[in-house]
Scaffold this motif. Structure first.
Motif, PDB file in Angstrom:
ATOM      1  N   LEU A   1      -2.729  -5.387   1.699  1.00  0.00           N
ATOM      2  CA  LEU A   1      -3.405  -5.014   0.462  1.00  0.00           C
ATOM      3  C   LEU A   1      -2.940  -3.683  -0.104  1.00  0.00           C
ATOM      4  O   LEU A   1      -2.816  -3.549  -1.311  1.00  0.00           O
ATOM      5  CB  LEU A   1      -4.915  -5.018   0.672  1.00  0.00           C
ATOM      6  CG  LEU A   1      -5.450  -6.433   0.770  1.00  0.00           C
ATOM      7  CD1 LEU A   1      -6.874  -6.442   1.256  1.00  0.00           C
ATOM      8  CD2 LEU A   1      -5.348  -7.118  -0.573  1.00  0.00           C
ATOM      9  N   PRO A   2      -2.672  -2.667   0.728  1.00  0.00           N
ATOM     10  CA  PRO A   2      -2.210  -1.415   0.112  1.00  0.00           C
ATOM     11  C   PRO A   2      -0.955  -1.619  -0.720  1.00  0.00           C
ATOM     12  O   PRO A   2      -0.840  -1.055  -1.805  1.00  0.00           O
ATOM     13  CB  PRO A   2      -1.911  -0.507   1.298  1.00  0.00           C
ATOM     14  CG  PRO A   2      -2.492  -1.131   2.460  1.00  0.00           C
ATOM     15  CD  PRO A   2      -2.841  -2.533   2.168  1.00  0.00           C
ATOM     16  N   SER A   3      -0.026  -2.441  -0.220  1.00  0.00           N
ATOM     17  CA  SER A   3       1.206  -2.630  -0.979  1.00  0.00           C
ATOM     18  C   SER A   3       0.899  -3.281  -2.310  1.00  0.00           C
ATOM     19  O   SER A   3       1.420  -2.894  -3.354  1.00  0.00           O
ATOM     20  CB  SER A   3       2.189  -3.480  -0.176  1.00  0.00           C
ATOM     21  OG  SER A   3       1.697  -4.771  -0.016  1.00  0.00           O
ATOM     22  N   LEU A   4      -0.020  -4.262  -2.288  1.00  0.00           N
ATOM     23  CA  LEU A   4      -0.386  -4.944  -3.518  1.00  0.00           C
ATOM     24  C   LEU A   4      -1.010  -3.971  -4.516  1.00  0.00           C
ATOM     25  O   LEU A   4      -0.652  -3.931  -5.697  1.00  0.00           O
ATOM     26  CB  LEU A   4      -1.364  -6.064  -3.170  1.00  0.00           C
ATOM     27  CG  LEU A   4      -1.737  -7.004  -4.293  1.00  0.00           C
ATOM     28  CD1 LEU A   4      -1.521  -8.424  -3.854  1.00  0.00           C
ATOM     29  CD2 LEU A   4      -3.166  -6.814  -4.682  1.00  0.00           C
ATOM     30  N   LEU A   5      -1.941  -3.146  -4.018  1.00  0.00           N
ATOM     31  CA  LEU A   5      -2.624  -2.221  -4.937  1.00  0.00           C
ATOM     32  C   LEU A   5      -1.684  -1.129  -5.417  1.00  0.00           C
ATOM     33  O   LEU A   5      -1.770  -0.678  -6.554  1.00  0.00           O
ATOM     34  CB  LEU A   5      -3.849  -1.613  -4.253  1.00  0.00           C
ATOM     35  CG  LEU A   5      -4.993  -2.588  -4.019  1.00  0.00           C
ATOM     36  CD1 LEU A   5      -6.140  -1.918  -3.293  1.00  0.00           C
ATOM     37  CD2 LEU A   5      -5.491  -3.159  -5.331  1.00  0.00           C
ATOM     38  N   LEU A   6      -0.767  -0.696  -4.552  1.00  0.00           N
ATOM     39  CA  LEU A   6       0.198   0.331  -4.964  1.00  0.00           C
ATOM     40  C   LEU A   6       1.057  -0.184  -6.112  1.00  0.00           C
ATOM     41  O   LEU A   6       1.214   0.490  -7.133  1.00  0.00           O
ATOM     42  CB  LEU A   6       1.085   0.723  -3.784  1.00  0.00           C
ATOM     43  CG  LEU A   6       2.147   1.763  -4.124  1.00  0.00           C
ATOM     44  CD1 LEU A   6       1.547   3.157  -4.133  1.00  0.00           C
ATOM     45  CD2 LEU A   6       3.306   1.716  -3.155  1.00  0.00           C
ATOM     46  N   MET A   7       1.587  -1.403  -5.941  1.00  0.00           N
ATOM     47  CA  MET A   7       2.443  -1.944  -6.987  1.00  0.00           C
ATOM     48  C   MET A   7       1.635  -2.194  -8.255  1.00  0.00           C
ATOM     49  O   MET A   7       2.130  -2.048  -9.365  1.00  0.00           O
ATOM     50  CB  MET A   7       3.112  -3.246  -6.540  1.00  0.00           C
ATOM     51  CG  MET A   7       4.076  -3.110  -5.389  1.00  0.00           C
ATOM     52  SD  MET A   7       4.974  -1.574  -5.361  1.00  0.00           S
ATOM     53  CE  MET A   7       6.091  -1.800  -6.723  1.00  0.00           C
ATOM     54  N   PHE A   8       0.371  -2.558  -8.066  1.00  0.00           N
ATOM     55  CA  PHE A   8      -0.502  -2.759  -9.214  1.00  0.00           C
ATOM     56  C   PHE A   8      -0.687  -1.440  -9.978  1.00  0.00           C
ATOM     57  O   PHE A   8      -0.597  -1.400 -11.211  1.00  0.00           O
ATOM     58  CB  PHE A   8      -1.849  -3.298  -8.741  1.00  0.00           C
ATOM     59  CG  PHE A   8      -2.828  -3.465  -9.838  1.00  0.00           C
ATOM     60  CD1 PHE A   8      -2.634  -4.428 -10.787  1.00  0.00           C
ATOM     61  CD2 PHE A   8      -3.931  -2.651  -9.927  1.00  0.00           C
ATOM     62  CE1 PHE A   8      -3.529  -4.581 -11.819  1.00  0.00           C
ATOM     63  CE2 PHE A   8      -4.831  -2.795 -10.950  1.00  0.00           C
ATOM     64  CZ  PHE A   8      -4.629  -3.763 -11.895  1.00  0.00           C
ATOM     65  N   GLY A   9      -0.912  -0.353  -9.228  1.00  0.00           N
ATOM     66  CA  GLY A   9      -1.048   0.960  -9.863  1.00  0.00           C
ATOM     67  C   GLY A   9       0.213   1.329 -10.617  1.00  0.00           C
ATOM     68  O   GLY A   9       0.156   1.836 -11.742  1.00  0.00           O
ATOM     69  N   PHE A  10       1.361   1.012 -10.018  1.00  0.00           N
ATOM     70  CA  PHE A  10       2.624   1.344 -10.679  1.00  0.00           C
ATOM     71  C   PHE A  10       2.793   0.520 -11.953  1.00  0.00           C
ATOM     72  O   PHE A  10       3.306   1.011 -12.959  1.00  0.00           O
ATOM     73  CB  PHE A  10       3.790   1.109  -9.712  1.00  0.00           C
ATOM     74  CG  PHE A  10       5.086   1.654 -10.232  1.00  0.00           C
ATOM     75  CD1 PHE A  10       5.227   3.006 -10.491  1.00  0.00           C
ATOM     76  CD2 PHE A  10       6.145   0.823 -10.496  1.00  0.00           C
ATOM     77  CE1 PHE A  10       6.409   3.505 -10.997  1.00  0.00           C
ATOM     78  CE2 PHE A  10       7.329   1.309 -10.998  1.00  0.00           C
ATOM     79  CZ  PHE A  10       7.457   2.659 -11.248  1.00  0.00           C
ATOM     80  N   TRP A  11       2.340  -0.718 -11.904  1.00  0.00           N
ATOM     81  CA  TRP A  11       2.378  -1.568 -13.101  1.00  0.00           C
ATOM     82  C   TRP A  11       1.571  -0.930 -14.238  1.00  0.00           C
ATOM     83  O   TRP A  11       2.015  -0.873 -15.390  1.00  0.00           O
ATOM     84  CB  TRP A  11       1.857  -2.960 -12.755  1.00  0.00           C
ATOM     85  CG  TRP A  11       1.749  -3.900 -13.912  1.00  0.00           C
ATOM     86  CD1 TRP A  11       2.471  -3.871 -15.076  1.00  0.00           C
ATOM     87  CD2 TRP A  11       0.874  -5.017 -14.024  1.00  0.00           C
ATOM     88  NE1 TRP A  11       2.085  -4.907 -15.889  1.00  0.00           N
ATOM     89  CE2 TRP A  11       1.117  -5.618 -15.280  1.00  0.00           C
ATOM     90  CE3 TRP A  11      -0.086  -5.574 -13.178  1.00  0.00           C
ATOM     91  CZ2 TRP A  11       0.413  -6.749 -15.701  1.00  0.00           C
ATOM     92  CZ3 TRP A  11      -0.766  -6.691 -13.605  1.00  0.00           C
ATOM     93  CH2 TRP A  11      -0.516  -7.273 -14.846  1.00  0.00           C
ATOM     94  N   LEU A  12       0.362  -0.444 -13.887  1.00  0.00           N
ATOM     95  CA  LEU A  12      -0.464   0.200 -14.912  1.00  0.00           C
ATOM     96  C   LEU A  12       0.280   1.384 -15.526  1.00  0.00           C
ATOM     97  O   LEU A  12       0.271   1.591 -16.739  1.00  0.00           O
ATOM     98  CB  LEU A  12      -1.784   0.683 -14.311  1.00  0.00           C
ATOM     99  CG  LEU A  12      -2.787  -0.369 -13.877  1.00  0.00           C
ATOM    100  CD1 LEU A  12      -4.070   0.285 -13.415  1.00  0.00           C
ATOM    101  CD2 LEU A  12      -3.087  -1.314 -15.020  1.00  0.00           C
ATOM    102  N   VAL A  13       0.954   2.178 -14.663  1.00  0.00           N
ATOM    103  CA  VAL A  13       1.692   3.336 -15.162  1.00  0.00           C
ATOM    104  C   VAL A  13       2.791   2.887 -16.121  1.00  0.00           C
ATOM    105  O   VAL A  13       2.941   3.428 -17.226  1.00  0.00           O
ATOM    106  CB  VAL A  13       2.286   4.137 -13.985  1.00  0.00           C
ATOM    107  CG1 VAL A  13       3.229   5.214 -14.493  1.00  0.00           C
ATOM    108  CG2 VAL A  13       1.178   4.752 -13.158  1.00  0.00           C
ATOM    109  N   LEU A  14       3.552   1.864 -15.714  1.00  0.00           N
ATOM    110  CA  LEU A  14       4.633   1.366 -16.575  1.00  0.00           C
ATOM    111  C   LEU A  14       4.090   0.872 -17.912  1.00  0.00           C
ATOM    112  O   LEU A  14       4.645   1.155 -18.979  1.00  0.00           O
ATOM    113  CB  LEU A  14       5.373   0.208 -15.889  1.00  0.00           C
ATOM    114  CG  LEU A  14       6.241   0.554 -14.688  1.00  0.00           C
ATOM    115  CD1 LEU A  14       6.878  -0.707 -14.136  1.00  0.00           C
ATOM    116  CD2 LEU A  14       7.304   1.556 -15.066  1.00  0.00           C
TER     117      LEU A  14
END
Lengths: 335, 310
Positions: free
Chosen positions: B97-110
């Motif tokens: 889950l951390p990897s999923l949420l991390l990439m999700f956070g990065f998506w929001l930034v992009l």
């Protein structure tokens, strides 16, 4: 009843009640309409945050699908009030419908684990929004309007929202202290081990999903009644799901007060930020999520705990957060 | 539905499948090697579309060439993202889950960068080719779709070659099959992960540019395609390139033909229900949930199971 013996113990016991009392007497100070609105929105968000935390924090089932329950609560309340039902009964109806929907969603998706469950919940939210955009009786994508004969009373809305938060927190605390709460934590740590110890993970997850959905549905109804106008792109939005998920993660996943703290911070920041920097809220949430995951998996609560250097006293939940984040071990067994 | 119409739809579906495969393959290699569900994939797709757009508007570079140029640029970008963020994640051999949420956070930034730079409104890349039809017997297809399809297929073939014939491809396959054993025999885990992330991102940027040639886009562009990518890689069994192609074909066929297939239903007597066009997105999301439940190992997995039983 055992009374605490230390100052800190007393503080821990009294702080929630003091907070509640402060929120209840606050309107006596004649705050401005904006403050009341801000607190109302914050309370609604906090309710959803605390509810999400039941499933996502305690049971470790991260769901991107809570906008479904929020929206269903809003729409059910709208339709019921239109049919002439008392608003408070309409909120309950919203909660019931949301809980019923949670079974429909949970029955298939809880067969999946971890990220598969997460992805499935994203699919469900998107599908439900598309369907709601196309349903005629609720006005489709152009939205639904609630017409109330009574004069608009911000205080009534405020107290309703505070009652919802209090309900959500009370339910959460009761669950976290019960056998059911232990079962949830067991599922979070290791589903198979929990099953071996006599917990039925499937039905336990379904139950907690329904409780959380009901709370979110009520919150959605309360929001809808005050907003008086809502549409699928708003209440069923993916953004709503994200917000509901972010709050407990920011505050400290898995702890009741972390979810409350996250909801309060989020609600206030969101309301102030949307006004001042409408372009930067995604950036803020995104970077916050990244920072929290890389540096402080326990969120603001973890930060506070680190600042005050206090160990958590509840042995049942020790390590449970690390378990969700993938670096924990139980009895020497790597998870 | 007449025969000609059916043929038209079939060809449209196959052309769609090509671009779908190119879109999903980046997510697949990252998932296979690192077991990361890369939600930022949607952000990379979006950036890819805007990359081709900027290349076209500013330097008058043909979007097809823009898509090819996107490959090295996004490769470096992906490696940088891996170096900055992804490598700090706790190591895990199952999706976490951390990897999923991390990439999700990065998506929001992009996504936010997209909104700040390009604003909220829809853009599109319009070249003379966009609406130019090509007639193939009774069927007529926009030329741009043919070009996009060809580009996607060529890229997939090259990737397949890299995958099967190079050392890098071999270490990727080793890590996909058994990360533990791969490390024992000396596969450089960190380096392969970094390169794989770069490769996955490069393909996302490439596919994004191609998608931008066909559809209009906004900073929220990638979301529906993210879910579609996921349907495809789950259908394809999560870790092979030919599986991705198969999954893409199935999804494209279902999406294209769903509005034309009457579903028998009972409500005060039997009648046929037809999915309306506006409900079409719900079809793929519904398919996602069904596929996850019914065949978690994909179509190939289904066959494998049958064989084991026999």
């Amino acid at each position: 009843v055992k009374l605490p013996s230390t100052f800190q113990g007393w503080l821990k016991l009294l702080l929630p009640w003091l907070l509640l009392a402060a929120l209840l007497v606050l309107p006596a100070g004649k705050p401005g309409a904006n403050i009341l609105k801000l607190l109302f929105i914050t309370a609604v968000w906090t309710t959803t945050s605390v509810a999400w935390n039941l499933l996502g924090g305690m049971a470790g089932q991260v769901s991107f699908g809570f906008a479904v329950f929020y929206g269903l609560g809003a729409y059910t309340t709208g339709l019921m009030m239109h049919a002439g039902l008392n608003p408070y009964l309409s909120f309950l109806a919203g909660g019931l419908i949301a809980a019923a929907a949670s079974f429909l969603i949970g029955l298939p998706t809880f067969r999946l684990r971890g990220p598969y469950f997460v992805i499935a919940t994203i699919g469900v939210t998107e599908a439900v929004r598309v369907v709601m955009n196309n349903i005629d009786i609720t006005g489709g994508s152009s939205g639904y309007r609630i017409l109330e004969e009574k004069q608009f009373n911000p205080l009534e809305h405020y107290y309703t929202a505070i009652a919802a938060v209090a309900l959500a927190v009370a339910v959460s605390i009761m669950i976290s202290r019960s056998r059911f709460g232990l079962a949830l934590r067991a599922i979070k740590q290791d589903e198979d081990a929990a099953a071996d110890l006599g917990v039925n993970p499937y039905s336990t997850k379904l139950k907690v999903h329904a409780i959380a959905a009901a709370l979110v549905g009520i919150a959605g109804g309360i929001y809808a009644r005050r907003a008086a106008f809502f549409y699928p792109g708003d209440v069923f939005a993916f953004q709503t799901s994200i917000s509901i998920l972010l709050m407990p993660v920011i505050g400290g996943i898995g702890t009741v007060w972390g979810a409350v703290l996250g909801g309060a911070v989020f609600g206030i920041v969101e309301e102030e930020l949307v006004v001042n920097f409408p372009n930067f809220h995604l950036l803020l949430y995104g970077s916050l999520l990244i920072l929290i995951i890389l540096f402080e998996p326990d969120g603001l609560m973890g930060l506070l705990r680190r600042v005050f250097r206090r160990r958590r006293e509840d042995p049942g939940s020790e390590n449970s957060d690390q378990v969700l984040w993938g670096s924990g071990s139980v009895a020497g067994r790597k998870l | 539905m007449s025969l000609i119409q059916g043929l038209n739809l079939l060809i449209a579906a196959l052309l769609l499948a090509g671009i779908y495969a190119a879109m999903a393959v980046g997510m697949t290699v990252i998932y296979g090697v690192m077991k990361i569900v890369n939600l930022a994939h949607a952000g990379f797709l979006m950036l890819g579309a805007y990359f081709a757009y900027e290349m076209f508007e500013r330097f008058h570079i043909d979007p097809l060439l823009g898509a090819v140029l996107a490959l090295p640029v996004f490769f470096l970008f992906g490696m940088a993202v891996h170096w900055l963020l992804v490598r700090w994640l706790p190591k895990s051999d199952t999706p976490s889950l951390p990897s999923l949420l991390l990439m999700f956070g990065f998506w929001l930034v992009l996504q936010n960068f997209g909104y700040v730079i390009w604003g909220n409104d829809d853009r599109s890349i319009t070249t003379p080719r966009t609406l130019w039809p090509v007639n193939l017997g009774p069927v007529s297809v926009p030329e741009v779709k043919l070009i996009v399809f060809a580009a996607a297929v060529v890229c997939l073939l090259i990737l397949q070659l890299v995958f099967n014939r190079s050392w890098f491809g071999r270490s990727m396959r080793a890590l996909i099959q058994n990360p533990y054993a791969a490390r024992i025999v000396g596969v450089d885990d960190a380096r392969t992960s970094r390169l794989t992330f770069g490769l996955g991102t490069a393909f996302a940027g490439f596919a994004g540019s191609l998608l931008g040639m066909i559809y209009t886009f906004s900073p929220d562009f990638g979301r529906p395609f993210l879910l579609r990518s996921f349907v495809i890689i789950v259908l394809g069994g999560l870790e092979s390139i030919s599986g991705v192609a198969l999954g893409a074909v199935v999804l494209a066929l279902v999406e294209t033909f769903a509005p034309y297939v009457p579903i028998p239903m009972y409500w005060h007597g039997w009648f046929f229900y037809q999915v309306s066009d506006s409900l079409q997105p719900a079809v793929s999301f519904g398919l996602l949930v069904v596929v996850l439940l019914v065949m978690p190992k994909g179509i190939a997995g289904l066959f494998a199971q049958k064989r084991r039983l026999a």
